[in-house]
Design a protein around this motif. Structure first.
Motif, mmCIF file in Angstrom:
data_model
loop_
_atom_site.group_PDB
_atom_site.id
_atom_site.type_symbol
_atom_site.label_atom_id
_atom_site.label_comp_id
_atom_site.label_asym_id
_atom_site.label_seq_id
_atom_site.Cartn_x
_atom_site.Cartn_y
_atom_site.Cartn_z
ATOM 1 N N ALA A 43 0.833 -1.204 0.000
ATOM 2 C CA ALA A 43 0.000 0.000 0.000
ATOM 3 C C ALA A 43 0.869 1.255 0.000
ATOM 4 C CB ALA A 43 -0.926 -0.001 1.219
ATOM 5 N N ASP A 47 1.383 4.273 -2.862
ATOM 6 C CA ASP A 47 1.312 5.700 -2.542
ATOM 7 C C ASP A 47 2.398 6.458 -3.298
ATOM 8 O OD1 ASP A 47 0.331 7.651 0.021
ATOM 9 O OD2 ASP A 47 2.307 8.104 -0.792
ATOM 10 N N LEU A 103 -8.557 0.592 4.818
ATOM 11 C CA LEU A 103 -7.425 0.579 3.898
ATOM 12 C C LEU A 103 -7.856 0.143 2.502
ATOM 13 C CD1 LEU A 103 -4.458 0.978 3.359
ATOM 14 C CD2 LEU A 103 -4.011 -1.327 4.246
ATOM 15 N N ASN A 106 -9.634 3.033 0.952
ATOM 16 C CA ASN A 106 -8.644 4.065 0.684
ATOM 17 C C ASN A 106 -7.868 3.771 -0.600
ATOM 18 O OD1 ASN A 106 -6.321 5.751 2.989
ATOM 19 N ND2 ASN A 106 -7.205 6.377 1.052
ATOM 20 N N LEU A 107 -7.420 2.524 -0.756
ATOM 21 C CA LEU A 107 -6.672 2.130 -1.954
ATOM 22 C C LEU A 107 -7.529 2.202 -3.218
ATOM 23 C CD1 LEU A 107 -4.661 -0.870 -0.470
ATOM 24 C CD2 LEU A 107 -3.654 1.182 -1.500
ATOM 25 N N ILE A 140 -3.232 6.740 3.531
ATOM 26 C CA ILE A 140 -2.490 5.510 3.276
ATOM 27 C C ILE A 140 -1.394 5.247 4.298
ATOM 28 C CG2 ILE A 140 -0.940 4.340 1.653
ATOM 29 C CD1 ILE A 140 -3.797 4.196 0.794
ATOM 30 N N SER A 201 -2.581 -0.005 -7.662
ATOM 31 C CA SER A 201 -3.293 0.316 -6.424
ATOM 32 C C SER A 201 -4.515 -0.570 -6.236
ATOM 33 C CB SER A 201 -3.712 1.793 -6.423
ATOM 34 O OG SER A 201 -2.581 2.639 -6.421
#
Length: 479
Positions: A43, A47, A103, A106-107, A140, A201
């Motif tokens: 992850a 980023d 998470l 978010n990804l 992240i 991602s």
């Protein structure tokens, strides 16, 4: 007794009660623990790929939107500015509800917004998408670091921290390789870099989906269900404990922000405009500038802030490809070597129940303060010029990026050195024993009375650094 900052200058061998050999501990890790670590690493790597897509495409974006370097770097600044919002939002959600789904979401958000970055046709649309991307990207680091480190035994967290942080250098390296190999061959040009980053991602989100929730949160949720706690009650407790944490650790919050401001100036000041510096001030081709960037990140992957000052001349004075590439290698070795300890340093000094929010917000506010790094360098170089000899042997006046970047990195390296020396540490913290943020007493750093259900329960009987540090934290650490 010597002042705190003087004692920090003295080398000392840290002692950990009943600490086990590193290789022995590594051999005991389960596949879930390994999976959590590498999913956090992946992850964080994503980023970097997504962020540096803009840095590597500055020249292409100038042509696409007919804008100056200063205008294009506005996209970098906006991304960094808005990351603090994402750190607060996703950090709070993660500390309240768990690590897994925040998470994943978010990804997927950064995947969608990175994909959108490759489709925009106007400069203002590009800025808007990159601003939204900054919000998504802000969550992240805190989520990735907590996912990767909190499920590991304390003995391996230092090593894991260094490997985790180098995911950032790996991401920059991968972005540079994609920019070198795919972008020149693809009909879509610079857009193909953003689309490829988007796919990576999405893959990282899928990897996290395959893994279970963090063991620490499963334990805390089971304990709350046994006590009959409702969702509404847990939210009220969470808000109360957050306020207790802020009252107790406000000075620590300020210190962490100052530390992260220095470190982020260090990284963004040496990385964001480096390809542009090579093409405009050293007259490199895009190909050679990308190759030098790759070599530089190899140095980063290969901990020493002091080394940075020593390597600045090699980074900015030469004109040949070989010497400048060596300088990039050495400067990034110093920058990323120093960064390697930051994930575990922040995790250990943070209020233990807020290991996603505290490090993530401190990191991203530091990013926000340092967000103008690229524009500072671009503006400074635009007003400071030097004369070099081009490939035809003729003198040419160019923007003096070398002097501007050298001064910035030198000053920031000195600041980071001082702020690190005078700051606190909580080496070997057993933060896995702490209560979750939705449990009463979490804001006062209370530990779980019986944590034998934890996968590292063989450490449960040891005296923990949290038990020692808890009283010390009742008054703020000296800064």
């Amino acid at each position: 007794m010597a002042p705190y900052f003087l004692r920090n200058l003295l080398p000392r061998r840290e002692q950990r009660a009943e600490g086990r050999p590193l290789l022995e501990v590594l051999a005991t890790l389960t596949w879930v623990q390994w999976g959590h670590f590498w999913s956090g690493w992946l992850a964080w790597t994503c980023d970097a790929i997504d962020f540096f897509s803009v840095s590597l495409s500055v020249a292409h974006l100038q042509t696409q939107f007919d804008r100056s370097t200063h205008d294009i770097t506005t996209a970098i600044t906006l991304t960094l500015l808005f990351r603090s919002i994402g750190a607060v939002v996703f950090g709070i959600i993660s500390d309240r509800f768990g690590r897994k789904w925040p998470l994943i979401i978010n990804l997927l958000m950064i995947s969608v917004l990175e994909l959108g970055s490759g489709f925009v046709e106007s400069f203002h649309a590009f800025l808007a998408v990159r601003s939204l991307f900054g919000i998504a990207m802000g969550g992240i680091w805190g989520l990735a670091a907590s996912t990767a480190l909190e499920n590991l035994p304390v003995e391996v967290r230092g090593l894991a921290s260094g490997i985790l942080q180098q995911g950032y250098a790996v991401g920059y390296l991968l972005a540079a390789v994609i920019n070198l190999t795919l972008v020149p061959e693809a009909a879509a040009g610079w857009r193909s870099l953003f689309w490829t980053a988007s796919g990576i991602s999405a893959f990282a989100a899928f990897v996290r989906f395959l893994l279970p929730e963090s063991e620490i949160f499963l334990r805390a949720q089971a304990a709350e269900r046994a006590r009959g706690g409702s969702t509404t009650k847990k939210t009220k407790i969470f808000l109360h404990e957050t306020w207790e944490m802020l009252k107790r650790h406000w000075l620590l919050c300020i210190y962490a922000i100052l530390l992260m401001t220095g470190f982020n100036f260090l990284s963004h000041g040496s990385q964001d405009l480096y390809p542009t510096y090579l093409t405009q001030a050293k007259l490199f081709t895009d190909h050679n500038a990308t190759v030098a960037t790759i070599i530089g990140n190899c140095g980063a992957i290969a901990i020493f802030v002091l080394l940075i000052g020593a390597f600045i001349p090699l980074w900015i004075l030469p004109s040949s490809f070989g010497a400048l590439a060596a300088g990039a290698f050495c400067i990034q070795f110093g920058v990323q070597g120093a960064w390697g300890v930051i994930p575990i340093q922040l995790a250990e000094i943070s209020p233990p129940a807020f290991r996603a929010t505290f490090p993530g917000v401190a990191y991203q506010i530091g990013n926000m303060v340092s967000s103008a790094s690229a524009q500072i360098e671009a503006t400074g170089a635009a007003n400071l010029h030097t004369t070099i000899i081009d490939k035809n042997g003729q003198p040419k006046v160019v923007s003096d990026y070398a002097t501007v970047q050298g001064i910035l990195i030198g000053v920031v390296a000195a600041f980071v050195l001082v702020i690190t020396i005078i700051g606190p540490e909580n080496y070997g913290s057993h933060f896995e024993k702490s209560k979750a943020a939705f449990e009463e007493g979490a804001g006062r750093d209370e530990i779980v009375e019986d944590d034998h259900s934890h996968p590292n329960s063989n450490m449960a009987s040891r005296p923990t650094s949290l038990q020692i540090v808890d009283e010390k934290r009742s008054t703020p650490e000296p800064v």
